[in-house]
Every structure is written in structure tokens, then in C-alpha cells.
Design a protein around this motif. Structure first.
Motif, mmCIF file in Angstrom:
data_model
loop_
_atom_site.group_PDB
_atom_site.id
_atom_site.type_symbol
_atom_site.label_atom_id
_atom_site.label_comp_id
_atom_site.label_asym_id
_atom_site.label_seq_id
_atom_site.Cartn_x
_atom_site.Cartn_y
_atom_site.Cartn_z
ATOM 1 N N LEU A 229 3.473 9.785 -10.011
ATOM 2 C CA LEU A 229 2.733 10.020 -11.265
ATOM 3 C C LEU A 229 2.041 11.379 -11.241
ATOM 4 O O LEU A 229 1.986 12.082 -12.248
ATOM 5 C CB LEU A 229 1.709 8.910 -11.511
ATOM 6 N N LYS A 230 1.520 11.752 -10.050
ATOM 7 C CA LYS A 230 0.857 13.060 -9.925
ATOM 8 C C LYS A 230 1.883 14.164 -10.121
ATOM 9 O O LYS A 230 1.665 15.124 -10.856
ATOM 10 C CB LYS A 230 0.244 13.204 -8.528
ATOM 11 N N ILE B 160 0.848 -1.203 0.000
ATOM 12 C CA ILE B 160 0.000 0.000 0.000
ATOM 13 C C ILE B 160 0.881 1.250 0.000
ATOM 14 O O ILE B 160 0.653 2.187 -0.766
ATOM 15 C CB ILE B 160 -0.961 0.001 1.222
ATOM 16 N N ALA C 250 4.009 1.536 -1.013
ATOM 17 C CA ALA C 250 4.704 1.666 -2.302
ATOM 18 C C ALA C 250 3.742 2.205 -3.360
ATOM 19 O O ALA C 250 4.097 3.097 -4.145
ATOM 20 C CB ALA C 250 5.260 0.318 -2.739
ATOM 21 N N ALA C 251 2.508 1.680 -3.373
ATOM 22 C CA ALA C 251 1.505 2.134 -4.346
ATOM 23 C C ALA C 251 1.249 3.627 -4.170
ATOM 24 O O ALA C 251 1.167 4.376 -5.146
ATOM 25 C CB ALA C 251 0.217 1.348 -4.171
ATOM 26 N N GLN C 252 1.170 4.046 -2.908
ATOM 27 C CA GLN C 252 0.932 5.460 -2.609
ATOM 28 C C GLN C 252 2.057 6.328 -3.172
ATOM 29 O O GLN C 252 1.829 7.369 -3.773
ATOM 30 C CB GLN C 252 0.819 5.620 -1.081
ATOM 31 N N LEU D 33 10.994 5.785 -10.102
ATOM 32 C CA LEU D 33 10.100 4.629 -9.970
ATOM 33 C C LEU D 33 10.911 3.394 -9.556
ATOM 34 O O LEU D 33 10.510 2.652 -8.654
ATOM 35 C CB LEU D 33 9.380 4.384 -11.307
ATOM 36 N N ASP D 34 12.091 3.212 -10.195
ATOM 37 C CA ASP D 34 12.948 2.084 -9.836
ATOM 38 C C ASP D 34 13.394 2.184 -8.379
ATOM 39 O O ASP D 34 13.456 1.183 -7.668
ATOM 40 C CB ASP D 34 14.181 2.036 -10.757
ATOM 41 N N ILE E 14 10.563 1.096 -6.146
ATOM 42 C CA ILE E 14 10.396 -0.362 -6.207
ATOM 43 C C ILE E 14 11.496 -1.054 -5.394
ATOM 44 O O ILE E 14 11.222 -1.882 -4.533
ATOM 45 C CB ILE E 14 10.394 -0.855 -7.680
ATOM 46 N N ILE F 92 4.041 5.604 -5.632
ATOM 47 C CA ILE F 92 3.996 5.602 -7.105
ATOM 48 C C ILE F 92 2.922 6.576 -7.595
ATOM 49 O O ILE F 92 3.148 7.332 -8.536
ATOM 50 C CB ILE F 92 3.781 4.164 -7.644
ATOM 51 N N VAL F 93 1.772 6.569 -6.921
ATOM 52 C CA VAL F 93 0.698 7.498 -7.305
ATOM 53 C C VAL F 93 1.189 8.946 -7.137
ATOM 54 O O VAL F 93 0.991 9.786 -8.019
ATOM 55 C CB VAL F 93 -0.589 7.235 -6.469
#
Lengths: 615, 49
Positions: free
Chosen positions: B17-18, B7, B9-11, B36-37, B40, B13-14
Motif C-alpha cells: 500500500l505504501k 504478521i 503477511a500484514a507487513q 495483493l492476491d 494472500i 500488505i502495508v
């Protein structure tokens, strides 16, 4: 507390204008073309992201080349410049909020408002719900350019490392064999008799020189043998590379032939997807109508049985049970047909999406990928092919040089053999061969050990890549699951808030207003003559749609932008009756610090834009 | 790896992207791809702790 806004050359304003908004209600009054829309454009200039503003030249006065908006809120000052660059706007300066597009959709009720527009047309609110709930970024993360790309790279690297692991195992096996061969040669060497010493000094000298020359000859023979292997090896590599390069070129050419106009093809696919979605949404709306009709017919059947109805509720013909049955069968057939059509269209949309994704992925692989079939791989391979050809030529040259040396060594050996005992010559030859053989094996051992050492971390790397693959797969599954969950949650939140606000506004026309979680369209349930009738939004009057749109905006603002201090209600309010408008304003004043409502000023009163404040 | 790490990590990434104003159908910039790498990798190592 107040908000000061200064705008220059925005919309219809030809010079600098300053406005001051006070807490509470701010009524902007102006006649037609008096600057109300320009004032709102000024506010929207401070909200919208540059990408949106850049494509809308009308934010800047038609005669101006540059404009500016400055807003002071709670001692914070924000400023934005817009400049005309060849018909497009260039924007500098930050927006007053991060999610400007969401604020624009939820807090600025103008005729251009996206949410109001979709409600007005009775279309799906999916894109807006995705925007508000942040799901659009979750979908983007799953696009072929973000996590899918990372997963593809990881899989490519993993298969490369797995190949290396297979090689590592082969090297280890080879090493064991070489070591065994070396032990065998060492044993043979131990058994070999010493070279007997010659009687005379000149013979001893000849014997020593022969020993050296024999060694040299064996070394040259081994070297030439090795060079031959290299020539054959390079020849094989050249053949493989040439085949691979031809195959790679073919793949690239095939892609170009299949997609001669890549950008247009993607744009066409996107348009096709959009059209199919539109077509599906239209059929889905019709389906809602069939449900509504079926419901009415079934209710009418009960009514007719009790002799309470005289006309068919669907076609207005005289009501008989027979007629109603026929109508019911007809609607049922239409409903079944539309369900089938929706299914077919959904499948077509999915197929087109997949087709688009595949083309994008293939294009990206060719353009930026590192694996076989990409432009980068082709360039590298062509360079490597040139190197291989050069290496082969060098080996051929080296072979010729060494063959010359070998022939000279052989001649010298023939001379030296004269006068020497054949048994001694044979022993010298055997000694020399064993020594060279051992030397070769030692060099093989060191080369193989080096290759093993180089691949020492392959196992570790595979473990690491496996973990990365598992992590990326879990992450993608989470994004997929979370986008679905969030959009459903957004629908539920909207539905809950909408009814809460609807009751607070004391409206009574509908029993329920809701967004369905299948098509994401707005539906209402209306109470009529004691019956609950479901109606799609399209079947409502324009004023009803507008009111529902506003309620959805308020519900969205409470859920996603509860702290944004401003709400703007533009000329849309002209369509509301006095009571409705007053209720909206009363509600807004209880929730938002600064409420801005634009109004047409009474005729002949003033031709200027004015602000009236009231708490 | 725990769900909370996924969760988080997803946050991140979002947020990336924003911040990068990433839009659909476009490629990530080189620097965004590096970030991004990094996200991850940092969450994979957190999973190992």
C-alpha cells in the motif's frame, strides 16, 4: 561532513541559489521576505510526496514554469524537478526519505507544520499519530477496496462452488439411477427372442430394410423428443434470464436514482463526518473544562470549609457553600449532558462511516463486480440471452427438418410391412427400441460422468476458499487489533518521551504533559499553590502551546525518525524567549547532526540570506 | 495458521500500500490487486506447509 543544497526558482527565489549546511548549528539569517521561507520550501520539496507538492503551486516561483532542487548528503545526490502544468505542479525525482510527510511533521518546525497547528488549535492529534505509527495504512487495508473486497470476492466464489457441490451430488445420484436403468434394459434385451429369418430372399431383404427403417424412426422420435426438451428448456432459461436482467437493470437504475450524484454524495458524507468529528471534539474539549471546573469547585468546597477562599474559582462571585453546591450541580449537569452528546455524535459518526462504506461497496460491486446486479453481469447476461434465443430458433428449425424425415420414414415402414408377419414386425420394433434406449442411456452415462469429472475439484476448491476466508478474516482482525494497539502505543511513547525531553530542557511550568488516549488531545497538569490542576491545551497561552508543540515534535522524531540528520526550526522561534530557544538548540545539537534555525537578521545589516555555522 | 505468518503477511500488505501510494477511498490498480492476491495466496500456502 556537510549538506549541499542547490535550488532554482523555488518559492521566492528567482534564480539558482546554493547553500551549504555544516554539522552542528546553522543559523539562516535574512530580513523579512529575504528568502528564509523559500529556503525551507526547498528542503520540503525534497521531503514531501508528489501528491502534496502537486496541490501547492507556491513551492514554485510565481513567475517560473519549472524549478529544481538538488541535495548532496554523504556523497549521495538527490534531485527533484517541479514543473507548472496548467496551474498545478508536476513532480519528478524521488524524495530523500520514504516517509516524507512524517519527516515534514516531525523535523521541520514551520508555521505550516501540521502537528504544531493541531497543538496550537487544541485539536485531536489522532490523524498525526496514525500517520507516524503507520496506522493509516492499517486502516486503508481494511477499506472496502482492499481486504474487504477480497473477502467479498472469496465469499461470492465460495457460495458459487457450494452450489456446484450440490450439483455434483445430484449428478452422482443421477448416474447411479441411469446405470440401474441400463442394467434393466440389458436384462430385457437378453430375454427378447431373436428375429426369425424370412422364407424368400425378397422378404428377407424387406425385413432387413424394415429393421433399418424402424431403427431410423425410433432414432428420429428420440431426437425430436430431445429437441422438444431443448426448446422447452431454452424457453424456460429465456424467461429466467429476462426476469434476472430486468431485476439487474432495476437494481442499477435504483442505485443511480438513489445516488444521482455519487461523487458529490461521498464528498458530502466525508464533509459531514468531518463536521461531526469537529463538533464531537469541541464538546470533548468542553467536557475537559467541566472536569477541570468540577475539580476546582470541589477543591474550593474544602477551601471554603476551612475559610481559606473568598471568591468562587469559576464565576468569581462571593463564596458560600450553597453557591458552590449550585455551581457543582450545574457543572455536573453540563458534564453529563456533554457525555450524552459525545455518545450521540459518536453514534452518528459511526452511522455516517457505515453509510459511506456501504455506498462505496455497492458502487464498486455495480461497477467492477461479477455477480448479479453488476454492469459486467448485465452485459454477459444480455449476450447469453441473445445466444439462448438463437439456440431456441435453431432447435425449432431442426425439429421441423426431423419431423419431415420422420413422416417419410413412417410412410416407408407402412410399405415395407406389407407381406410381413406381424409377430416379426413387433419383434423388430422391440429390438430397435431396446437398442436405442441402451444407446441413450450410454450417452447419458458419458454426459453425467463428464459433468462429475468437471466438478472433480469442487471439494478441493471449497477447502481452498475456506482457508482463504479464514486467512482473510484473521488478517482483518489482526489489522483492526493492531491499529488500536499501535495508536495506544504511540500515545504511550509520546507521553513517556515528552516528559523525558521536558525534564532535559529544564522546563518547570507543568507537572505533566500528556496526550489522552480517548480524544488524543494534549492536556497538562499544572502545579499551583500546592495543588495539581488538569488543564486542556486550549486553556494555555500561545507561547506555552508552541513550546509543547515543539516538545511533541522532538518526542516524535526520537521515536519515529531517530536517524534523520536534519531539524529545521523556522520563524516560530521568534516567539520563544532567549532561554527557551537556547535550551531547544542545545537539546537539538545533542540529538541531530544538522540543526537549522532561521532568524531575522538585525536591521540594515544585510538584505541577503546568510548562513552562520557553529558547532 | 501461526500468528507470525499473519504478521508477516500484514507487513507485506502495508509495504504494498505504501509503495502503491494508496489513498483512502480509491481503488487499487489492477497490478496492485494482482500483487495483493499473490501475497494472500503465498501466505495461505505457507500456512499449509
Amino acid at each position: 561532513m556537510s549538506i549541499e543544497i542547490e535550488m532554482e526558482n523555488i518559492g521566492g527565489f528567482k534564480s539558482s541559489k546554493t547553500f551549504k549546511l555544516e554539522e552542528g548549528l546553522n543559523v539562516i539569517e535574512a530580513p523579512n521576505a529575504g528568502g528564509k521561507t523559500s529556503f525551507i520550501k526547498g528542503i520540503r520539496t525534497m521531503l514531501l510526496p508528489p501528491t502534496v507538492l502537486e496541490a501547492n503551486r507556491d513551492f514554485l516561483n510565481i513567475l517560473a514554469k519549472s524549478g529544481n532542487v538538488t541535495i548532496k548528503i554523504d556523497r549521495e545526490k538527490y534531485s527533484r524537478d517541479i514543473i507548472d502544468v496548467g496551474g498545478r505542479l508536476s513532480v519528478s525525482g524521488k524524495s530523500i526519505v520514504d516517509d516524507g510527510e512524517t519527516v515534514d511533521s516531525l523535523c521541520v518546525a514551520t508555521r505550516e507544520n501540521k502537528l504544531l497547528d493541531l497543538v496550537e488549535k487544541g485539536e485531536s492529534l489522532k490523524t498525526q499519530l496514525e500517520e507516524f505509527s503507520g496506522v493509516k495504512y492499517y486502516r486503508m487495508a481494511l477499506s472496502p477496496f482492499v481486504l474487504k473486497k477480497k473477502l467479498n470476492q472469496t465469499n461470492t466464489e465460495l457460495s458459487r462452488q457450494n452450489e456446484e457441490y450440490v450439483r455434483l451430488k445430484e449428478y452422482k445420484k443421477q448416474l447411479a439411477t441411469i446405470q440401474k436403468n441400463k442394467e434393466k434394459l440389458e436384462k430385457e434385451k437378453e430375454k427378447l427372442p431373436e428375429i426369425p429369418k424370412a422364407d424368400s430372399a425378397s422378404l428377407r431383404k424387406n425385413q432387413n430394410v424394415l429393421q433399418e427403417k424402424t431403427k431410423e424412426r425410433t432414432e428420429l422420435e428420440v431426437l425430436i423428443d430431445d429437441i422438444n426438451k431443448n426448446i422447452i428448456d431454452r424457453g424456460d432459461w429465456i424467461k429466467v434470464k429476462e426476469t434476472d436482467i430486468a431485476e439487474c437493470k432495476k437494481q442499477i437504475e435504483e442505485f443511480k436514482a438513489r445516488h444521482p450524484n455519487f461523487d458529490k454524495e461521498i464528498a458530502d458524507l466525508e464533509a459531514k463526518i468531518q463536521n461531526l468529528t469537529l463538533e464531537r471534539n469541541t464538546i470533548q474539549s468542553k467536557r475537559s473544562y467541566f472536569v477541570f471546573s468540577l475539580d476546582s469547585i470541589r477543591k474550593a468546597q474544602i477551601g471554603a470549609a476551612k475559610s481559606k477562599m473568598e471568591k468562587c474559582p469559576v464565576c468569581d462571585r462571593p463564596l458560600t457553600i450553597e453557591h458552590l453546591r449550585k455551581e457543582e450541580q450545574k457543572r455536573q449537569r453540563e458534564y453529563d449532558q456533554s457525555t450524552k452528546e459525545v455518545g450521540i455524535l459518536n453514534k452518528q459518526i459511526e452511522e455516517k462511516e457505515l453509510e459511506k462504506d456501504n455506498i462505496l461497496q455497492e458502487h464498486q460491486r455495480i461497477k467492477t463486480g461479477m455477480d448479479k446486479g453488476s454492469i459486467k453481469w448485465l452485459d454477459d447476461s444480455e449476450r447469453r440471452l441473445k445466444d439462448l434465443k438463437r439456440e431456441r430458433e435453431n432447435f425449432i428449425k431442426k425439429k421441423e427438418e426431423n419431423e419431415e424425415k420422420l413422416s417419410m420414414a413412417k410412410k416407408e415402414i407402412e410399405e415395407l410391412r406389407k407381406g410381413l408377419d406381424p409377430a416379426v414386425i413387433d419383434t423388430i420394433k422391440k429390438h430397435s427400441e431396446l437398442e436405442i434406449g441402451l444407446g441413450i442411456l450410454e450417452s447419458d452415462i458419458s454426459r453425467t460422468e463428464k459433468a462429475i469429472k468437471e466438478r472433480g475439484e469442487v471439494g478441493e476448491m471449497i477447502q481452498k476458499l475456506d482457508k482463504r476466508k479464514v486467512f482473510l478474516t484473521s488478517l482483518m482482525a489482526f489489522f483492526q487489533h493492531e491499529s488500536e494497539r499501535r495508536i495506544k502505543e504511540a500515545v504511550a511513547a509520546f507521553n513517556e518521551k515528552v516528559m523525558e525531553i521536558y525534564k532535559l530542557l529544564e522546563f518547570e511550568d507543568f507537572e505533566k504533559i500528556y496526550i489522552d488516549d480517548y480524544n488524543y488531545e494534549v492536556n497538562v497538569i499544572r502545579k499551583k499553590e500546592g495543588r495539581s490542576i488538569k488543564q486542556p491545551i486550549k486553556s494555555l497561552s500561545s507561547t506555552e502551546r508552541e513550546s509543547i508543540g515543539m516538545i511533541l515534535m522532538l518526542a516524535g522524531k526520537e521515536k519515529y525518525m531517530p536517524n534523520f540528520p536534519l531539524f529545521v526550526l523556522d520563524a516560530v522561534s521568534e516567539d520563544y524567549d532567549q532561554t527557551r530557544l537556547e535550551r531547544f538548540i542545545k537539546y537539538l545539537k545533542s540529538k541531530v547532526s544538522y540543526v537549522v534555525v532561521t532568524m531575522l537578521s538585525p536591521r540594515a545589516k544585510s538584505d541577503k540570506i546568510t548562513i552562520k555555522h557553529s558547532l | 495458521m501461526g500468528n507470525e505468518k499473519i504478521i508477516e503477511a500484514a507487513q507485506k500488505i502495508v509495504e504494498l500500500l505504501k509503495k502503491e501510494k494508496f489513498s483512502e477511498g480509491k481503488e487499487l490498480t489492477k497490478s496492485a490487486e494482482v500483487k495483493l492476491d499473490e501475497i494472500i495466496e503465498s501466505y495461505i500456502s505457507k500456512g499449509e506447509e
